[in-house]
Design a protein around this motif. Structure first.
Motif, PDB file in Angstrom:
ATOM      1  N   LEU A 129       0.832  -1.200   0.000  1.00 34.29           N
ATOM      2  CA  LEU A 129       0.000   0.000   0.000  1.00 34.29           C
ATOM      3  C   LEU A 129       0.864   1.246   0.000  1.00 34.29           C
ATOM      4  CD1 LEU A 129      -2.426  -0.984   2.882  1.00 34.29           C
ATOM      5  CD2 LEU A 129      -2.936  -1.035   0.461  1.00 34.29           C
ATOM      6  N   ASP A 130       0.294   2.350  -0.496  1.00 31.16           N
ATOM      7  CA  ASP A 130       0.935   3.658  -0.370  1.00 31.16           C
ATOM      8  C   ASP A 130      -0.167   4.682  -0.150  1.00 31.16           C
ATOM      9  OD1 ASP A 130       2.893   5.542  -0.196  1.00 31.16           O
ATOM     10  OD2 ASP A 130       3.236   5.708  -2.349  1.00 31.16           O
ATOM     11  N   SER A 131       0.079   5.573   0.785  1.00 29.61           N
ATOM     12  CA  SER A 131      -0.943   6.559   1.162  1.00 29.61           C
ATOM     13  C   SER A 131      -1.010   7.686   0.123  1.00 29.61           C
ATOM     14  CB  SER A 131      -0.616   7.130   2.533  1.00 29.61           C
ATOM     15  OG  SER A 131       0.524   7.932   2.443  1.00 29.61           O
ATOM     16  N   PRO A 132      -2.105   8.476   0.167  1.00 25.69           N
ATOM     17  CA  PRO A 132      -2.228   9.589  -0.784  1.00 25.69           C
ATOM     18  C   PRO A 132      -1.375  10.795  -0.413  1.00 25.69           C
ATOM     19  CG  PRO A 132      -4.185   9.448   0.571  1.00 25.69           C
ATOM     20  CD  PRO A 132      -3.327   8.275   0.932  1.00 25.69           C
ATOM     21  N   LEU A 133      -0.657  10.725   0.711  1.00 24.21           N
ATOM     22  CA  LEU A 133       0.213  11.828   1.111  1.00 24.21           C
ATOM     23  C   LEU A 133       1.648  11.510   0.729  1.00 24.21           C
ATOM     24  CD1 LEU A 133      -1.201  12.569   4.660  1.00 24.21           C
ATOM     25  CD2 LEU A 133      -1.686  13.782   2.535  1.00 24.21           C
ATOM     26  N   GLY A 134       2.316  12.465   0.167  1.00 26.33           N
ATOM     27  CA  GLY A 134       3.709  12.301  -0.219  1.00 26.33           C
ATOM     28  C   GLY A 134       4.649  12.803   0.865  1.00 26.33           C
ATOM     29  N   ALA A 135       5.884  12.979   0.502  1.00 30.54           N
ATOM     30  CA  ALA A 135       6.892  13.496   1.429  1.00 30.54           C
ATOM     31  C   ALA A 135       6.646  14.990   1.669  1.00 30.54           C
ATOM     32  CB  ALA A 135       8.278  13.277   0.838  1.00 30.54           C
ATOM     33  N   PRO A 136       7.111  15.508   2.796  1.00 25.48           N
ATOM     34  CA  PRO A 136       6.955  16.952   3.050  1.00 25.48           C
ATOM     35  C   PRO A 136       7.610  17.778   1.935  1.00 25.48           C
ATOM     36  CG  PRO A 136       7.689  15.830   5.033  1.00 25.48           C
ATOM     37  CD  PRO A 136       7.727  14.827   3.921  1.00 25.48           C
ATOM     38  N   ASN A 137       6.888  18.793   1.503  1.00 28.34           N
ATOM     39  CA  ASN A 137       7.332  19.624   0.388  1.00 28.34           C
ATOM     40  C   ASN A 137       7.739  20.997   0.934  1.00 28.34           C
ATOM     41  OD1 ASN A 137       7.762  20.926  -2.004  1.00 28.34           O
ATOM     42  ND2 ASN A 137       5.788  20.331  -2.914  1.00 28.34           N
ATOM     43  N   PRO A 138       9.012  21.398   0.768  1.00 31.32           N
ATOM     44  CA  PRO A 138       9.431  22.700   1.279  1.00 31.32           C
ATOM     45  C   PRO A 138       8.757  23.870   0.558  1.00 31.32           C
ATOM     46  CG  PRO A 138      11.265  21.571   0.212  1.00 31.32           C
ATOM     47  CD  PRO A 138      10.111  20.656   0.190  1.00 31.32           C
ATOM     48  N   ASP A 139       8.280  23.674  -0.669  1.00 28.57           N
ATOM     49  CA  ASP A 139       7.612  24.751  -1.397  1.00 28.57           C
ATOM     50  C   ASP A 139       6.226  25.052  -0.818  1.00 28.57           C
ATOM     51  OD1 ASP A 139       9.785  24.864  -3.064  1.00 28.57           O
ATOM     52  OD2 ASP A 139       8.907  23.523  -4.581  1.00 28.57           O
ATOM     53  N   HIS A 140       5.625  24.108  -0.085  1.00 35.45           N
ATOM     54  CA  HIS A 140       4.295  24.291   0.514  1.00 35.45           C
ATOM     55  C   HIS A 140       4.391  24.384   2.033  1.00 35.45           C
ATOM     56  CE1 HIS A 140       2.247  23.655  -3.283  1.00 35.45           C
ATOM     57  NE2 HIS A 140       2.925  22.533  -3.473  1.00 35.45           N
ATOM     58  N   LEU A 141       5.435  25.043   2.529  1.00 34.86           N
ATOM     59  CA  LEU A 141       5.648  25.263   3.958  1.00 34.86           C
ATOM     60  C   LEU A 141       5.765  23.948   4.736  1.00 34.86           C
ATOM     61  CD1 LEU A 141       3.112  28.185   4.436  1.00 34.86           C
ATOM     62  CD2 LEU A 141       5.584  28.372   4.189  1.00 34.86           C
ATOM     63  N   GLY A 142       6.329  22.939   4.120  1.00 31.69           N
ATOM     64  CA  GLY A 142       6.565  21.661   4.787  1.00 31.69           C
ATOM     65  C   GLY A 142       5.377  20.724   4.803  1.00 31.69           C
ATOM     66  N   LEU A 143       4.259  21.126   4.178  1.00 30.90           N
ATOM     67  CA  LEU A 143       3.099  20.236   4.126  1.00 30.90           C
ATOM     68  C   LEU A 143       3.328  19.160   3.062  1.00 30.90           C
ATOM     69  CD1 LEU A 143       0.229  22.866   4.366  1.00 30.90           C
ATOM     70  CD2 LEU A 143       1.044  21.320   6.152  1.00 30.90           C
ATOM     71  N   PRO A 144       2.801  17.977   3.303  1.00 35.45           N
ATOM     72  CA  PRO A 144       3.001  16.921   2.307  1.00 35.45           C
ATOM     73  C   PRO A 144       2.182  17.180   1.049  1.00 35.45           C
ATOM     74  CG  PRO A 144       1.638  16.105   4.108  1.00 35.45           C
ATOM     75  CD  PRO A 144       2.083  17.486   4.466  1.00 35.45           C
ATOM     76  N   GLY A 145       2.732  16.750  -0.058  1.00 37.56           N
ATOM     77  CA  GLY A 145       2.025  16.867  -1.321  1.00 37.56           C
ATOM     78  C   GLY A 145       1.018  15.731  -1.472  1.00 37.56           C
ATOM     79  N   LEU A 146       0.037  15.924  -2.332  1.00 39.92           N
ATOM     80  CA  LEU A 146      -0.968  14.897  -2.577  1.00 39.92           C
ATOM     81  C   LEU A 146      -0.591  14.094  -3.811  1.00 39.92           C
ATOM     82  CD1 LEU A 146      -4.264  16.886  -1.901  1.00 39.92           C
ATOM     83  CD2 LEU A 146      -3.148  15.224  -0.420  1.00 39.92           C
ATOM     84  N   LYS A 147      -0.924  12.836  -3.788  1.00 40.60           N
ATOM     85  CA  LYS A 147      -0.717  11.952  -4.934  1.00 40.60           C
ATOM     86  C   LYS A 147      -1.795  10.883  -4.901  1.00 40.60           C
ATOM     87  CE  LYS A 147       2.551   8.935  -2.586  1.00 40.60           C
ATOM     88  NZ  LYS A 147       3.814   8.277  -2.626  1.00 40.60           N
ATOM     89  N   ARG A 148      -1.860  10.106  -5.931  1.00 39.41           N
ATOM     90  CA  ARG A 148      -2.862   9.054  -5.994  1.00 39.41           C
ATOM     91  C   ARG A 148      -2.478   7.912  -5.052  1.00 39.41           C
ATOM     92  NH1 ARG A 148      -4.754   8.261 -12.199  1.00 39.41           N
ATOM     93  NH2 ARG A 148      -5.291  10.421 -12.542  1.00 39.41           N
ATOM     94  N   PRO A 149      -3.447   7.376  -4.304  1.00 36.55           N
ATOM     95  CA  PRO A 149      -3.121   6.235  -3.450  1.00 36.55           C
ATOM     96  C   PRO A 149      -2.829   5.008  -4.310  1.00 36.55           C
ATOM     97  CG  PRO A 149      -5.465   6.740  -3.329  1.00 36.55           C
ATOM     98  CD  PRO A 149      -4.826   7.796  -4.163  1.00 36.55           C
ATOM     99  N   GLN A 150      -1.983   4.156  -3.818  1.00 30.33           N
ATOM    100  CA  GLN A 150      -1.597   2.962  -4.571  1.00 30.33           C
ATOM    101  C   GLN A 150      -1.840   1.732  -3.706  1.00 30.33           C
ATOM    102  OE1 GLN A 150       2.489   3.581  -5.481  1.00 30.33           O
ATOM    103  NE2 GLN A 150       2.106   5.115  -7.041  1.00 30.33           N
ATOM    104  N   ALA A 151      -2.330   0.691  -4.325  1.00 26.41           N
ATOM    105  CA  ALA A 151      -2.530  -0.590  -3.649  1.00 26.41           C
ATOM    106  C   ALA A 151      -2.209  -1.695  -4.644  1.00 26.41           C
ATOM    107  CB  ALA A 151      -3.958  -0.730  -3.144  1.00 26.41           C
ATOM    108  N   ALA A 152      -1.482  -2.679  -4.182  1.00 22.11           N
ATOM    109  CA  ALA A 152      -1.130  -3.807  -5.044  1.00 22.11           C
ATOM    110  C   ALA A 152      -1.245  -5.094  -4.242  1.00 22.11           C
ATOM    111  CB  ALA A 152       0.282  -3.650  -5.577  1.00 22.11           C
ATOM    112  N   VAL A 153      -1.821  -6.094  -4.847  1.00 26.48           N
ATOM    113  CA  VAL A 153      -1.891  -7.421  -4.240  1.00 26.48           C
ATOM    114  C   VAL A 153      -0.749  -8.244  -4.826  1.00 26.48           C
ATOM    115  CG1 VAL A 153      -3.279  -9.506  -3.993  1.00 26.48           C
ATOM    116  CG2 VAL A 153      -4.382  -7.284  -3.934  1.00 26.48           C
ATOM    117  N   LEU A 154       0.098  -8.765  -3.941  1.00 24.84           N
ATOM    118  CA  LEU A 154       1.202  -9.617  -4.379  1.00 24.84           C
ATOM    119  C   LEU A 154       0.659 -11.027  -4.566  1.00 24.84           C
ATOM    120  CD1 LEU A 154       3.803  -8.253  -1.847  1.00 24.84           C
ATOM    121  CD2 LEU A 154       3.520  -7.579  -4.221  1.00 24.84           C
TER     122      LEU A 154
END
Length: 172
Positions: A129-154
């Motif tokens: 799994l991967d959450s819809p929040l990314g790493a903290p972004n210094p351009d947005h005052l340290g708030l995490p960026g948004l991205k599409r959530p990811q899920a994979a079944v192995l």
């Protein structure tokens, strides 16, 4: 000899016998398969005919080493959040040998089937799994960026190579 001396001697001899017996016997956990004989001697004696010989092998499943979650830079949830569990064991085996009487004359032939226990290796399904929040972004005052959530079944894995041998020949 006093009763306490006899009791102590009996306890020591019992302990020595248990240690020697345990050393001589192979533990069931160390064995790859457990033999399962099917006793048909009573049928042979009761009915007065040759009974088939049947035996089986039951494999002992053993869990493997679990590969835990892997931390990946830039992800909030580790990769393989639900890890795959490896199991090794085998498919059950069988050994059947049935007598075939001659139609004309005395004697017996046999029909045999030998299917030894085959190695079996499996991996259970896993989940990444991967959450819809990314790493903290210094351009947005340290708030995490948004991205599409990811899920994979192995996908689960199953590996085996079963085999069998069918034979017919002379002799019981």
């Amino acid at each position: 000899m006093k009763p306490t001396t006899r009791g102590t001697l009996a306890a020591v001899m019992t302990g020595v016998a248990a240690v020697v017996g345990a050393a001589a016997a192979t533990p069931a956990v160390a064995a790859e398969t457990v033999p399962i004989p099917v006793p048909l001697n009573g049928v042979e004696q009761a009915l007065g005919l040759k009974a088939p010989r049947i035996a089986g092998e039951l494999p002992v499943p053993l869990p493997g080493g679990l590969e835990g979650p892997r931390y990946v830079e830039g992800r909030m949830i580790p990769d393989r959040a639900v890890p795959q569990v490896p199991l090794s064991g085998g498919l059950p085996g069988a050994d059947v040998r049935a007598p075939l009487p001659h139609v004309l004359g005395d004697g017996f032939d046999h029909l045999g089937l030998a299917a030894p226990a085959a190695d079996l290796r499996t991996l259970t399904p896993g989940l990444s799994l991967d959450s819809p929040l990314g790493a903290p972004n210094p351009d947005h005052l340290g708030l995490p960026g948004l991205k599409r959530p990811q899920a994979a079944v192995l996908a689960p894995l199953l590996k085996t190579v079963p085999g069998a041998n069918l034979e017919m020949g002379s002799g019981a």
